[in-house]
Design a protein around this motif. Structure first.
Motif, PDB file in Angstrom:
ATOM      1  N   TYR A   1       9.205  -3.040  12.967  1.00 29.86           N
ATOM      2  CA  TYR A   1       8.636  -2.967  14.314  1.00 29.86           C
ATOM      3  C   TYR A   1       7.162  -2.567  14.248  1.00 29.86           C
ATOM      4  O   TYR A   1       6.297  -3.165  14.907  1.00 29.86           O
ATOM      5  N   SER A   2       6.862  -1.569  13.438  1.00 33.69           N
ATOM      6  CA  SER A   2       5.498  -1.061  13.339  1.00 33.69           C
ATOM      7  C   SER A   2       4.566  -2.066  12.677  1.00 33.69           C
ATOM      8  O   SER A   2       3.403  -2.206  13.084  1.00 33.69           O
ATOM      9  N   LEU A   3       5.058  -2.776  11.660  1.00 34.57           N
ATOM     10  CA  LEU A   3       4.218  -3.768  10.993  1.00 34.57           C
ATOM     11  C   LEU A   3       3.889  -4.932  11.918  1.00 34.57           C
ATOM     12  O   LEU A   3       2.790  -5.501  11.851  1.00 34.57           O
ATOM     13  N   LEU A   4       4.823  -5.299  12.789  1.00 35.72           N
ATOM     14  CA  LEU A   4       4.520  -6.321  13.795  1.00 35.72           C
ATOM     15  C   LEU A   4       3.416  -5.834  14.725  1.00 35.72           C
ATOM     16  O   LEU A   4       2.468  -6.570  15.023  1.00 35.72           O
ATOM     17  N   LYS A   5       3.525  -4.607  15.188  1.00 34.20           N
ATOM     18  CA  LYS A   5       2.501  -4.047  16.066  1.00 34.20           C
ATOM     19  C   LYS A   5       1.155  -3.978  15.353  1.00 34.20           C
ATOM     20  O   LYS A   5       0.115  -4.320  15.911  1.00 34.20           O
TER      21      LYS A   5
ATOM     22  N   ARG B   1       6.592   8.914   7.085  1.00 37.52           N
ATOM     23  CA  ARG B   1       5.248   9.473   7.164  1.00 37.52           C
ATOM     24  C   ARG B   1       4.194   8.413   6.823  1.00 37.52           C
ATOM     25  O   ARG B   1       3.172   8.300   7.503  1.00 37.52           O
ATOM     26  N   GLU B   2       4.456   7.633   5.782  1.00 36.37           N
ATOM     27  CA  GLU B   2       3.491   6.617   5.391  1.00 36.37           C
ATOM     28  C   GLU B   2       3.402   5.502   6.438  1.00 36.37           C
ATOM     29  O   GLU B   2       2.326   4.940   6.671  1.00 36.37           O
ATOM     30  N   ARG B   3       4.527   5.183   7.066  1.00 34.36           N
ATOM     31  CA  ARG B   3       4.520   4.185   8.150  1.00 34.36           C
ATOM     32  C   ARG B   3       3.623   4.656   9.292  1.00 34.36           C
ATOM     33  O   ARG B   3       2.794   3.886   9.809  1.00 34.36           O
TER      34      ARG B   3
ATOM     35  N   GLU C   1       0.812  -1.216   0.000  1.00 34.68           N
ATOM     36  CA  GLU C   1       0.000   0.000   0.000  1.00 34.68           C
ATOM     37  C   GLU C   1       0.850   1.273   0.000  1.00 34.68           C
ATOM     38  O   GLU C   1       0.320   2.368  -0.192  1.00 34.68           O
ATOM     39  N   LEU C   2       2.146   1.137   0.233  1.00 34.56           N
ATOM     40  CA  LEU C   2       3.003   2.314   0.358  1.00 34.56           C
ATOM     41  C   LEU C   2       3.332   2.892  -1.013  1.00 34.56           C
ATOM     42  O   LEU C   2       3.701   2.166  -1.934  1.00 34.56           O
ATOM     43  N   ASP C   3       3.223   4.194  -1.131  1.00 32.79           N
ATOM     44  CA  ASP C   3       3.522   4.867  -2.398  1.00 32.79           C
ATOM     45  C   ASP C   3       5.002   5.210  -2.532  1.00 32.79           C
ATOM     46  O   ASP C   3       5.459   5.541  -3.630  1.00 32.79           O
ATOM     47  N   VAL C   4       5.748   5.128  -1.441  1.00 36.44           N
ATOM     48  CA  VAL C   4       7.149   5.540  -1.460  1.00 36.44           C
ATOM     49  C   VAL C   4       7.992   4.620  -2.333  1.00 36.44           C
ATOM     50  O   VAL C   4       8.996   5.048  -2.920  1.00 36.44           O
ATOM     51  N   PHE C   5       7.585   3.342  -2.459  1.00 33.83           N
ATOM     52  CA  PHE C   5       8.365   2.363  -3.203  1.00 33.83           C
ATOM     53  C   PHE C   5       7.755   2.094  -4.572  1.00 33.83           C
ATOM     54  O   PHE C   5       6.529   2.088  -4.734  1.00 33.83           O
ATOM     55  N   SER C   6       8.618   1.830  -5.554  1.00 32.48           N
ATOM     56  CA  SER C   6       8.147   1.332  -6.848  1.00 32.48           C
ATOM     57  C   SER C   6       7.768  -0.138  -6.707  1.00 32.48           C
ATOM     58  O   SER C   6       7.981  -0.756  -5.650  1.00 32.48           O
ATOM     59  N   TYR C   7       7.241  -0.722  -7.757  1.00 30.02           N
ATOM     60  CA  TYR C   7       6.816  -2.129  -7.724  1.00 30.02           C
ATOM     61  C   TYR C   7       7.976  -3.043  -7.335  1.00 30.02           C
ATOM     62  O   TYR C   7       7.846  -3.900  -6.450  1.00 30.02           O
ATOM     63  N   HIS C   8       9.119  -2.856  -7.967  1.00 29.72           N
ATOM     64  CA  HIS C   8      10.261  -3.722  -7.689  1.00 29.72           C
ATOM     65  C   HIS C   8      10.869  -3.416  -6.311  1.00 29.72           C
ATOM     66  O   HIS C   8      11.357  -4.320  -5.622  1.00 29.72           O
TER      67      HIS C   8
END
Length: 390
Positions: free
Chosen positions: A329-333, A75-77, A16-23
């Motif tokens: 860490y945040s994704l685990l939470k 910010r997206e995190r 869902e994050l826009d910061v990264f490209s597909y790869h």
């Protein structure tokens, strides 16, 4: 160590994050999966243990060469964490400012140096990271960080930058907690310019003015009578008064003596100051006790997520490692908060419960991978994971 045959489900929000490209999302999921589940959390270790990772070279390029914005990732995190009640921040939460050391051996590691580590009671060679951590009754997670560089900005200046960033990204917490390292007029004036309240410890040799006499706060302790008070099931002997404290002006001073849990333990004495003049002593004690959350965060990220395992020799690569660690860490939470057991598990102060779920998922994925390959012999399957045993 089991081979990690697929990305952990906690990494799904990376899509869902826009910061990264597909790869780049593929590399981010590889790296985060490795930080959570691999026993060796260096780039080489993650590339070896996480089978979907393309190669060590690909992960190195992702960390040091690919074009993606760390601030945008942060910010997206944090936006992801606001999507569930268990991790959503509020004005009732606190921001904790504190620093930690990562032990290093190589002299070419970015901004490694000789530091005095109070926990080790001696000098170590390593890096010094300053963090802002959010905490409330439900959850704890990192907000932002700075790497301390000797002969550059002071720790207090970096802490002020962290406060600025917290304000900029919209952290609503009204109260900041910190220890004596940051308890200076410069830092407190900066907080109060944002109308923030604060609670801190001070050293025993800090001067206060009592009954018209200037003295050390530990000398004041010898002259006052404390009163017993029970806070969260613990017994404290307390004394509090509004006093002038050197370099801080008039603030609330709280002297607490916590009864030891064991007969062999020493009496724990704390000297706490705050601009929350009208707050009850029990409230200040409960608030300051929340500082322990940052110690738990440092312990968990060092032991379980590879806070000190980065061996990259570039500033950019090391910074991205720490940003991806905050993401892990945040994704685990977030993942546990959204599970059926989230209400119970997400309130634990340690990551152990979260990591157990990820380990279980790793084993399940390995078994599924093996069972889904009936046409391949055991030798063929072992060939795919033989690097793990080199």
């Amino acid at each position: 160590m089991f081979p990690i045959t697929s990305f952990l489900s906690c990494t799904d929000p990376i899509d869902e994050l826009d910061v990264f490209s597909y790869h780049q999302k593929h590399h981010a999921k590889s790296y985060v999966t490795g930080l959570v589940a691999a026993s060796n959390k260096t780039v080489d270790g993650i590339a070896t243990h996480v089978l979907p990772a393309k190669s060590e070279r690909a992960l190195n390029k992702f960390l040091t060469e690919y074009n993606w914005d760390e601030d945008r990732l942060n910010r997206e995190r944090l936006e992801l964490l606001q999507t569930t009640n268990e991790t959503r921040w509020s004005s009732e939460g606190v921001v904790i400012i504190d620093d930690t050391f990562t032990h290093k051996s190589g002299e070419q590691i970015p901004n490694a140096g000789k530091f005095y580590d109070h926990t080790a009671r001696g000098y170590i060679w390593g890096q010094n990271l300053i963090y802002a951590i959010y905490a409330d009754k439900k959850t704890t997670y990192p907000l932002c960080f700075r790497l301390y560089e000797k002969h550059s900005k002071t720790r207090v200046q970096l802490a002020k930058e962290l406060v600025n960033e917290c304000i900029e990204i919209g952290v609503p917490a009204d109260t900041y907690l910190f220890d004596m390292t940051y308890c200076s007029g410069e830092f407190i004036n900066h907080l109060e310019s944002y109308a923030k309240e604060w609670v801190s410890a001070i050293k025993s040799d800090r001067n206060v003015t009592y009954a018209g006499e200037r003295m050390r706060v530990d000398a004041l302790r010898e002259r006052i009578d404390t009163q017993p008070r029970t806070v969260d099931g613990e017994t404290y002997h307390i004394w509090t008064k509004k006093l002038a404290v050197s370099k801080l002006g008039k603030v609330k001073v709280l002297i607490t003596e916590k009864e030891p849990d064991d007969e062999d333990d020493e009496l724990s004495v704390k000297y706490i100051v705050s601009n929350k003049i009208d707050a009850p002593a029990s409230h200040l004690i409960a608030l300051y006790a929340m500082r322990w959350r940052v110690e738990t965060f440092f312990r968990d990220t060092k032991q379980d997520l590879g806070l000190g395992d980065c061996e990259l020799r570039s500033d950019a690569g090391a910074s991205r490692h720490w940003h991806l660690l905050m993401l892990a860490y945040s994704l685990l939470k977030l993942g546990v908060a959204q599970s059926a057991l989230g209400t119970v598990i997400s309130r634990a102060t340690s990551l152990q419960a979260d990591l157990k779920l990820s380990f279980r998922e790793t084993v399940q994925n390995l078994l599924s991978w093996a069972l889904a390959s009936p046409a391949r012999s055991i030798d063929d399957l072992m060939h795919d994971v033989e690097d793990l045993f080199i």
